[in-house]
Write an enzyme that holds these catalytic residues in place. Structure first.
Site, mmCIF file in Angstrom:
data_model
loop_
_atom_site.group_PDB
_atom_site.id
_atom_site.type_symbol
_atom_site.label_atom_id
_atom_site.label_comp_id
_atom_site.label_asym_id
_atom_site.label_seq_id
_atom_site.Cartn_x
_atom_site.Cartn_y
_atom_site.Cartn_z
ATOM 1 N N HIS A 134 0.832 -1.212 0.000
ATOM 2 C CA HIS A 134 0.000 0.000 0.000
ATOM 3 C C HIS A 134 0.865 1.260 0.000
ATOM 4 O O HIS A 134 0.613 2.200 -0.761
ATOM 5 C CB HIS A 134 -0.908 -0.037 1.231
ATOM 6 C CG HIS A 134 -1.761 1.169 1.411
ATOM 7 N ND1 HIS A 134 -3.036 1.270 0.909
ATOM 8 C CD2 HIS A 134 -1.519 2.340 2.053
ATOM 9 C CE1 HIS A 134 -3.543 2.448 1.221
ATOM 10 N NE2 HIS A 134 -2.650 3.110 1.928
ATOM 11 N N GLU A 135 1.899 1.283 0.844
ATOM 12 C CA GLU A 135 2.752 2.466 0.937
ATOM 13 C C GLU A 135 3.596 2.645 -0.325
ATOM 14 O O GLU A 135 3.779 3.768 -0.806
ATOM 15 C CB GLU A 135 3.650 2.381 2.169
ATOM 16 C CG GLU A 135 2.901 2.372 3.492
ATOM 17 C CD GLU A 135 1.964 3.564 3.656
ATOM 18 O OE1 GLU A 135 2.270 4.646 3.109
ATOM 19 O OE2 GLU A 135 0.921 3.413 4.313
ATOM 20 N N GLU A 196 -6.254 6.526 -0.983
ATOM 21 C CA GLU A 196 -6.171 5.299 -0.196
ATOM 22 C C GLU A 196 -6.752 4.108 -0.970
ATOM 23 O O GLU A 196 -6.187 3.017 -0.979
ATOM 24 C CB GLU A 196 -6.908 5.471 1.127
ATOM 25 C CG GLU A 196 -6.259 6.441 2.092
ATOM 26 C CD GLU A 196 -4.830 6.055 2.435
ATOM 27 O OE1 GLU A 196 -4.591 4.860 2.682
ATOM 28 O OE2 GLU A 196 -3.973 6.938 2.427
#
Length: 266
Positions: A134-135, A196
């Protein structure tokens, strides 16, 4: 006059517009990667100096291991897709910092930090890979640059970054911190939720490319939901609600599983 303003705004959009790799979404890019990186490097080093760095511990080494494994897989994938120039901009660094905050973040160029507060929810390397994918996706999609561009436009108009730094260095630095999730700003929340979900979509593929089972991602968010207690309403949160995230992850799971199964044959 209104017509002239409309034409100018349209011209600004196309002039200061970039495309998110892999997803094709158009994004604002008033600030260039070359402009922002020196500020990023300075802030990342300052954060490490102000924190207790636990990278040499067992958990810290897991963060480093997972980070480099995903970064290598993602770089190979990006090169294959024709994004060699983007790969050259990354200088990956992964650190575990002492903090009770349940958080992790990634600055432009691939400067990643995990807080110890998120490690119990990760549980193991695969859980770390859920967060790491995700990062890394935030870095690939240049989400921080987009958020900072939006903040710059709101606060300084069309001023370049160097002008903003000379006029109000404190505010400019706050915009950077907010852009990577180290600060909060209501005006950025809608952008944050969109980012996100985009990072969830890309991150699922990225962890699968590196050989981590993407079916663990929904389980991670179930644990995160349980640990969060009474969560704030989604419209006041920088993150989408867990149910929404899990629903999207499940929708993207078949594609991610194709990459995962291919990685297991290598």
């Amino acid at each position: 006059m209104k017509r002239i303003i409309a034409v100018l705004l349209t011209g600004l959009f196309f002039y200061a517009c970039a495309t998110v790799p892999l997803t094709g979404r158009k994004q604002l890019a008033v600030v260039s990667s070359e402009e922002i990186q020196p500020l990023v490097n300075q802030q990342y080093e300052a954060t490490k100096n102000e924190s207790k760095v636990l990278t040499n511990t067992s958990d810290g080494q897991k963060v480093v291991k997972v980070g480099h494994r995903i970064a290598r897989a993602v770089e190979s994938y990006l090169i294959e897709k024709g994004y060699s120039g983007l790969v050259e901009t990354f200088e990956w660094e992964f650190n575990l910092l002492q903090s009770e905050q349940v958080n992790a973040w990634c600055m432009p160029g691939g400067k990643v930090a995990f807080y110890t507060g998120i490690m119990p929810i990760c549980q193991d390397e695969t859980g770390i890979a859920v967060v790491m994918g995700h990062e890394v996706a935030h870095a690939v999609a240049s989400h921080s640059r987009e958020r900072m561009s939006n903040g710059m436009l709101q606060q300084f108009g069309m001023s370049v970054l160097s002008t903003a730094l000379s006029q109000n260095p404190t505010l400019t630095n706050q915009l950077l911190l907010q852009s990577v999730g180290m600060g909060s700003e209501v005006g950025m929340l809608a952008f944050s939720r969109k980012h996100e979900l985009e990072a969830d979509e890309l991150g699922l593929i990225f962890m699968a490319l590196a050989g981590y089972d993407p079916r663990e991602a929904p389980k991670f968010w179930e644990r995160m939901n349980a640990a969060g207690g009474e969560a704030p309403p989604e419209f006041l949160s920088t993150h989408p609600g867990p149910d929404r995230r899990i629903e999207q992850l499940q929708a993207n799971m078949p594609k991610a599983m194709e990459y995962y199964e291919a990685s297991q044959k290598q």
